[in-house]
Design an enzyme around this catalytic site. Sequence first.
Site, PDB file in Angstrom:
ATOM      1  N   CYS A  29      15.664   3.043  -3.874  1.00 14.57           N
ATOM      2  CA  CYS A  29      14.244   2.683  -3.541  1.00 14.57           C
ATOM      3  C   CYS A  29      13.473   2.367  -4.805  1.00 14.57           C
ATOM      4  O   CYS A  29      12.070   2.083  -4.513  1.00 14.57           O
ATOM      5  CB  CYS A  29      13.775   3.707  -2.741  1.00 14.57           C
ATOM      6  SG  CYS A  29      14.424   4.095  -1.184  1.00 14.57           S
ATOM      7  N   HIS A  60      16.336   7.562 -15.973  1.00 16.52           N
ATOM      8  CA  HIS A  60      17.620   7.475 -15.316  1.00 16.52           C
ATOM      9  C   HIS A  60      18.433   8.797 -15.740  1.00 16.52           C
ATOM     10  O   HIS A  60      18.725   9.183 -16.732  1.00 16.52           O
ATOM     11  CB  HIS A  60      18.109   6.255 -15.849  1.00 16.52           C
ATOM     12  CG  HIS A  60      19.380   5.954 -14.927  1.00 16.52           C
ATOM     13  ND1 HIS A  60      20.404   6.799 -14.566  1.00 16.52           N
ATOM     14  CD2 HIS A  60      19.839   4.820 -14.560  1.00 16.52           C
ATOM     15  CE1 HIS A  60      21.242   6.410 -13.611  1.00 16.52           C
ATOM     16  NE2 HIS A  60      20.838   5.031 -13.738  1.00 16.52           N
ATOM     17  N   HIS A 101      -6.238   3.979  -8.641  1.00 17.25           N
ATOM     18  CA  HIS A 101      -5.246   4.124  -7.315  1.00 17.25           C
ATOM     19  C   HIS A 101      -3.905   4.358  -7.512  1.00 17.25           C
ATOM     20  O   HIS A 101      -3.377   3.984  -8.793  1.00 17.25           O
ATOM     21  CB  HIS A 101      -5.122   2.480  -6.875  1.00 17.25           C
ATOM     22  CG  HIS A 101      -6.798   2.028  -6.552  1.00 17.25           C
ATOM     23  ND1 HIS A 101      -7.630   2.206  -5.569  1.00 17.25           N
ATOM     24  CD2 HIS A 101      -7.440   0.950  -7.440  1.00 17.25           C
ATOM     25  CE1 HIS A 101      -8.723   1.618  -5.858  1.00 17.25           C
ATOM     26  NE2 HIS A 101      -8.587   0.868  -6.853  1.00 17.25           N
ATOM     27  N   HIS A 148       5.936   5.663  -3.612  1.00 16.17           N
ATOM     28  CA  HIS A 148       6.983   5.219  -2.730  1.00 16.17           C
ATOM     29  C   HIS A 148       6.883   6.118  -1.289  1.00 16.17           C
ATOM     30  O   HIS A 148       6.693   7.184  -1.253  1.00 16.17           O
ATOM     31  CB  HIS A 148       8.152   5.444  -3.370  1.00 16.17           C
ATOM     32  CG  HIS A 148       9.415   5.221  -2.285  1.00 16.17           C
ATOM     33  ND1 HIS A 148       9.516   4.194  -1.583  1.00 16.17           N
ATOM     34  CD2 HIS A 148      10.319   6.140  -1.963  1.00 16.17           C
ATOM     35  CE1 HIS A 148      10.580   4.426  -0.748  1.00 16.17           C
ATOM     36  NE2 HIS A 148      11.106   5.399  -0.947  1.00 16.17           N
ATOM     37  N   HIS A 177       3.044   5.091   7.790  1.00 12.71           N
ATOM     38  CA  HIS A 177       2.568   5.237   9.407  1.00 12.71           C
ATOM     39  C   HIS A 177       3.058   3.756   9.992  1.00 12.71           C
ATOM     40  O   HIS A 177       3.448   3.449  11.108  1.00 12.71           O
ATOM     41  CB  HIS A 177       1.314   5.531   9.511  1.00 12.71           C
ATOM     42  CG  HIS A 177       0.967   5.659  10.952  1.00 12.71           C
ATOM     43  ND1 HIS A 177       0.368   4.644  11.494  1.00 12.71           N
ATOM     44  CD2 HIS A 177       0.980   6.681  11.820  1.00 12.71           C
ATOM     45  CE1 HIS A 177       0.100   4.922  12.911  1.00 12.71           C
ATOM     46  NE2 HIS A 177       0.543   6.119  13.009  1.00 12.71           N
ATOM     47  N   ASN A 236       9.391   3.573   5.929  1.00 14.51           N
ATOM     48  CA  ASN A 236      10.193   3.703   4.485  1.00 14.51           C
ATOM     49  C   ASN A 236      10.803   2.287   4.626  1.00 14.51           C
ATOM     50  O   ASN A 236      12.205   1.902   4.943  1.00 14.51           O
ATOM     51  CB  ASN A 236      10.907   4.769   4.451  1.00 14.51           C
ATOM     52  CG  ASN A 236      11.439   4.718   3.252  1.00 14.51           C
ATOM     53  OD1 ASN A 236      11.598   3.834   2.290  1.00 14.51           O
ATOM     54  ND2 ASN A 236      12.477   6.101   2.701  1.00 14.51           N
TER      55      ASN A 236
END
Length: 508
Positions: free
Chosen positions: A240, A319, A403, A407, A436, A440
């Site tokens: 993701c 990573h 802002h 994720h 919502h 995802n």
Amino acid sequence: MGGSDPDGCGMGVRMQQRLRLPDFLHGVNLNYAKLVYHHLISHLLTMFLIPLMVVIAILTSKMNPGDVRQLWFHLQHNLVSILVCTGLTVLGCIAYIMTRPRAVYLVDHSCYRGLPQHKVRFDRFLEHSSLTGYFDESSLEFQRKILERSGLGEETYFPEAMIQIPHHPSLKAANEEAEQVVFSALDTLFLNTSVEKKDVGILIVNCSLFNPIPSFSSKIVNKYQLRGNIKSFNLAGMGCSAGVLAVNLANDLLQVHRNTYAVVVSTENITQNWYMGNKKSMLISNCLFRVGGAAILLSNKSVDQGRAKYRLLHTVRTHCGADDAAFSCVIQEEDSNGKIGVSLSKDLMEIAGGALKTNIITLGPLVLPIREQLLFFATLVARKLFNAKVKPYIPNFKLAFDHFCIHAGGRALIDELEKNLQLLPVHVEPSRMALHRFGNTSSSSIWYELGYIEAKGRMRKGNRVWQIAFGSGFKCNSAVWEALRDVKASPKNPWEDCIDNYPVQTGS
């Protein structure tokens, strides 16, 4: 990225145990201090040059006419030295201009919005799951609880093949889903930007679980008849957080290739990756992941500064794959019955917390005001050298960013980052509402969130945006953007048909 905790439906309650402040920052003190020190030293020359220039200007303004004539006399008799110095200065300026990092602009981005007939209400999802015959009663009840606590709404999208009974997870159906999502997003992007297809010099596509032959980047080249010398990349299996990773790769390429555009496409494929077994840790992804995708147009052309929405300031990639536990905490495998799914380790939340800490260690000195860094450093010195009983100072990231695009991996992930970074509800509103409305959507979720901020009319010139995402491997990646103008939503923004209905109450 979901979580293995059924009550959390995302990053889970284990993150509450691992990431609480101030314990969250306790393990990063020394590393953070080193980076702050390095950051200050790196800018030491600038810090001294500016006062020096001010002093020279003041002294020059106080010189009388006689001093000026004497200075001119010396210049006339040292012409060769002056020419040499001037030439070296000019060459130095040219070298700086040629080697300095090129500005990268985000011209525009677009997101896919599904068809009305593809919306999946909870009762429809559970009915479909029951009719497939894949799940026992315990698994069906488990999925029902996940949906209720997930933070998802009733208007998320499934692909056509997953709505049919029996469903058809074929290669053809997967290709149809991918083409519908990606081509729709790209059509909108090209329409809104009016960019010529032949001017696109770089193409990067990231999709973790669907990798046909030819690659999907080749499908895009074929569909839009892109030029033959295009630099094309197809990123797979990176989870993701791959959307930020793709932007980072595009940024690196745009530093090398002059006057060109880069198109980044971020998506995931649901059709062939629906788990059809009864292992609880593999069922969560069925409930959380939904159809989505985004297309982003980046440019290093100076002429695009006037029409671009944002300028890329920083990308930070973390990573943790060298650690065996981190490497295997999110892994695609078969269950005991040979059913393929994504398995989530019980240590996932602890590993995610460690990755987030490391990412913030690197990002903090790049974005936080000097005052925040000095306060953190001062309290660290007091604690370490003088054994003072002073609470660790928690840097205020709200001073660095206007802002936040976190994720939308699950409700618990958003809850914990809101708590641990001491954010306000308005800061995590884009993430909650994207979860919502669209679910995802993996690597594209941060772009739905940016679209939400634009649709709400909240993006002002000079505002800074922090995009942060987690992914398998294990990775935590960040991107920081600065708005170049007051940004309005582009035509066909995915929120344009419902933005007035948001925000909504998503429950606790």
